[in-house]
Design an enzyme around this catalytic site. Structure first.
Site, mmCIF file in Angstrom:
data_model
loop_
_atom_site.group_PDB
_atom_site.id
_atom_site.type_symbol
_atom_site.label_atom_id
_atom_site.label_comp_id
_atom_site.label_asym_id
_atom_site.label_seq_id
_atom_site.Cartn_x
_atom_site.Cartn_y
_atom_site.Cartn_z
ATOM 1 N N ARG A 164 34.373 -4.793 -32.136
ATOM 2 C CA ARG A 164 34.449 -3.610 -32.062
ATOM 3 C C ARG A 164 36.129 -2.983 -31.942
ATOM 4 O O ARG A 164 36.751 -3.762 -31.328
ATOM 5 C CB ARG A 164 34.052 -2.897 -30.718
ATOM 6 C CG ARG A 164 34.290 -1.350 -30.422
ATOM 7 C CD ARG A 164 33.579 -0.266 -31.131
ATOM 8 N NE ARG A 164 33.977 1.037 -30.802
ATOM 9 C CZ ARG A 164 33.959 2.018 -31.619
ATOM 10 N NH1 ARG A 164 33.226 1.933 -32.636
ATOM 11 N NH2 ARG A 164 34.173 3.326 -31.070
ATOM 12 N N SER A 195 7.964 -1.908 2.436
ATOM 13 C CA SER A 195 8.780 -2.675 3.250
ATOM 14 C C SER A 195 8.157 -3.310 4.417
ATOM 15 O O SER A 195 8.389 -4.631 4.789
ATOM 16 C CB SER A 195 9.947 -2.113 3.644
ATOM 17 O OG SER A 195 10.751 -1.812 2.603
ATOM 18 N N GLU A 216 10.099 -7.103 -4.894
ATOM 19 C CA GLU A 216 10.035 -8.383 -4.063
ATOM 20 C C GLU A 216 10.825 -8.347 -2.820
ATOM 21 O O GLU A 216 11.449 -9.064 -2.138
ATOM 22 C CB GLU A 216 10.543 -9.489 -4.769
ATOM 23 C CG GLU A 216 9.958 -9.777 -6.040
ATOM 24 C CD GLU A 216 8.555 -10.669 -5.888
ATOM 25 O OE1 GLU A 216 8.379 -11.507 -4.860
ATOM 26 O OE2 GLU A 216 7.630 -10.465 -6.532
ATOM 27 N N ALA A 243 2.714 1.235 3.247
ATOM 28 C CA ALA A 243 3.102 -0.344 3.509
ATOM 29 C C ALA A 243 3.982 -0.706 2.503
ATOM 30 O O ALA A 243 3.397 -1.497 1.622
ATOM 31 C CB ALA A 243 2.107 -1.228 3.930
ATOM 32 N N TRP A 270 1.166 -0.621 -6.478
ATOM 33 C CA TRP A 270 2.099 -1.296 -7.444
ATOM 34 C C TRP A 270 1.544 -2.719 -8.087
ATOM 35 O O TRP A 270 2.607 -3.102 -8.538
ATOM 36 C CB TRP A 270 3.362 -1.536 -6.452
ATOM 37 C CG TRP A 270 4.056 -0.471 -5.648
ATOM 38 C CD1 TRP A 270 4.299 -0.441 -4.538
ATOM 39 C CD2 TRP A 270 4.483 0.675 -6.380
ATOM 40 N NE1 TRP A 270 5.021 0.540 -4.239
ATOM 41 C CE2 TRP A 270 5.212 1.519 -5.296
ATOM 42 C CE3 TRP A 270 4.531 1.093 -7.547
ATOM 43 C CZ2 TRP A 270 5.809 2.628 -5.369
ATOM 44 C CZ3 TRP A 270 5.181 2.412 -7.733
ATOM 45 C CH2 TRP A 270 5.861 3.115 -6.811
ATOM 46 N N GLU A 297 0.938 -1.392 0.154
ATOM 47 C CA GLU A 297 -0.014 0.024 -0.049
ATOM 48 C C GLU A 297 0.877 1.288 -0.062
ATOM 49 O O GLU A 297 1.966 1.200 0.265
ATOM 50 C CB GLU A 297 -0.873 0.055 1.333
ATOM 51 C CG GLU A 297 -2.063 -1.283 1.124
ATOM 52 C CD GLU A 297 -2.805 -1.492 2.614
ATOM 53 O OE1 GLU A 297 -2.953 -0.130 3.205
ATOM 54 O OE2 GLU A 297 -3.452 -2.417 2.561
ATOM 55 N N GLY A 335 30.283 4.988 -25.673
ATOM 56 C CA GLY A 335 28.966 5.875 -26.000
ATOM 57 C C GLY A 335 27.783 5.033 -26.604
ATOM 58 O O GLY A 335 26.776 5.337 -26.270
#
Ligand SMILES: CC(C)(COP(=O)(O)OP(=O)(O)OC[C@H]1O[C@@H](n2cnc3c(N)ncnc32)[C@H](O)[C@@H]1OP(=O)(O)O)[C@@H](O)C(=O)NCCC(=O)NCCSC(=O)CCS(=O)O
Length: 379
Positions: A266, A129, A363, A127, A153, A124, A340
């Protein structure tokens, strides 16, 4: 690491599915943030969505090792898609470990058919952790409960047929007042969803708040006894956190594979950059960390498959925490190897780095995992 013939064959079959159906859409899903329903269908046909459902309810009777293998393989190209394969775990586990036989007989055969989305709703706004701080209320009214409150979430809840949702039935604070209920959001009046969260990574995996406005839930949908919801959530997390470890290992392996190919191809200073020791050492460190995380994940999966809950609780937090920290480090280094170009959306490593960040948070944050580990050590 060694695996049985059956596990190796399973890994190969997931690998083929990933190459054919997930790799081609991984970047597009990230870009559009679309929920790929075609993968729900496909993973259902392959038995992944219903892996955990025991044979007597029509499922393939899979286990934690198999779930870790599936999530590791899919995560090499897209951890967001890998989450789809595992999304029913958090609904199935409270039913298997705390639910009634009637509930298992009612819901598991539906999931066993594949292609069904379910979810869990624990968190929530206040709420996260601290699960015991949740405020959503369930008030007994005859042979029903009336639910009011707000969840935050919730992964895949907006797509789900069934959600196992934690609400407070007791007046006192703490774990004992929390109970688990099965809600059917598409059928029960009073359930609505808020805005899709706009996330840095794991795009294509919807997270939304859930609003509960006088939602009437039959008492038969209470999972286990009143007051067992917190424990059911913790058991579900213990069985899902190792798969987050596996997901992190797959993600890191995908980044290393991309780096190996790129470093060979590369050229700078008239040589491929893989010939420079500075690059070689980064690649070697990536491989060491990935292999160590993989060993921990599958050791943890073994504990889960043996039903050693005490050891699972400790190893699940270790596997999730170490695996996700490795994923973050490896994907960050992968962007460095690509230079880059790695910072652009033309190559997959920037997406991998964004996805890795969430594995350290969801989680249960990695700080919470360390709390669990330290408590167990000091017991
Ligand atoms: C921080 C926590 C690890 C612990 O919280 P508490 O300190 O509040 O609770 P405890 O005193 O440890 O435990 C209370 C009670 O539960 C029993 N318990 C504890 N752990 C387990 C377990 N693993 N299995 C079974 N039972 C367990 C414990 O023995 C106590 O019972 P007794 O008093 O002994 O009888 C915890 O709150 C925590 O893990 N927090 C993180 C939460 C988290 O991971 N949230 C993310 C969820 S993500 C998700 O699910 C997506 C959907 S969504 O959130 O909607």
């Amino acid at each position: 690491m060694s695996f049985t013939e059956e596990q190796t064959a399973f890994r190969e079959s997931v690998r083929r599915l990933v190459a054919r159906h997930v790799a081609p859409i991984a970047a597009e899903i990230d870009e559009t943030d679309r929920f790929p329903t075609e993968l729900v269908k496909l993973f259902g046909e392959m038995g992944l969505m219903q892996l955990w459902v025991p044979e007597q309810y029509g499922g393939p009777n899979g286990n934690l090792t198999m779930m870790c293998i599936a999530r590791e393989e899919i995560s090499k190209v897209s951890p967001a898609c890998a989450s789809i394969a595992g999304l029913n775990t958090m609904f199935i586990m409270p039913l298997l470990h705390f639910g009634s036989e009637e509930q298992r007989r009612k819901f598991l055969p539906i999931i066993a058919k594949g292609g069904v989305v379910t979810a869990i709703a624990i968190s929530e706004p206040q709420a996260g952790s601290d699960v015991t701080a949740l405020n959503t209320r369930a008030q007994k009214d005859g042979d029903s409960y009336i639910l009011n409150g707000r969840k935050q979430w919730c992964s895949y809840g907006v797509e789900a047929e069934f959600i196992v949702l934690m609400a407070r039935t007791g007046d006192g604070p703490g774990a004992d007042g929390i109970s688990a209920f099965i809600i059917e959001p598409k059928k029960m009046p009073g359930v609505s969803f808020g805005r899709h969260e706009r996330k840095m990574g794991f795009r294509g995996a919807p997270n939304t708040p859930i609003f509960l406005d006088n939602v009437r839930v039959p008492a038969e949908n209470l999972v286990g006894e009143e007051g067992k919801g917190f424990r059911a959530s913790m058991r579900a997390l213990d069985l899902n956190r190792p798969t987050i470890g596996a997901q992190s290992v797959g993600l890191a392996q995908g980044a290393l594979d991309a780096c190996l190919a790129y470093a060979k191809e590369r050229k700078q200073f008239k040589r491929s950059i893989s010939e420079f020791q500075g690059v070689q050492f980064i690649l070697a460190d990536m491989a060491i960390q990935i292999e160590a995380a993989r060993a921990l994940v599958y050791e943890c999966a073994r504990a889960g498959d043996e039903g050693d809950w005490k050891r699972l609780n400790l190893l699940a937090s270790m596997a999730k925490c170490f695996g996700s920290d490795v994923a973050m480090k490896v994907t960050t280094d992968a962007v460095q190897i690509f230079g880059g170009y790695g910072y652009t959306m033309d190559y997959p490593v920037e997406r991998m780095m964004r996805d890795a960040k969430l594995t350290q948070i969801f989680e249960g944050t990695n700080q919470i995992q360390r709390v669990v580990i330290a408590r167990e050590l000091l017991r």
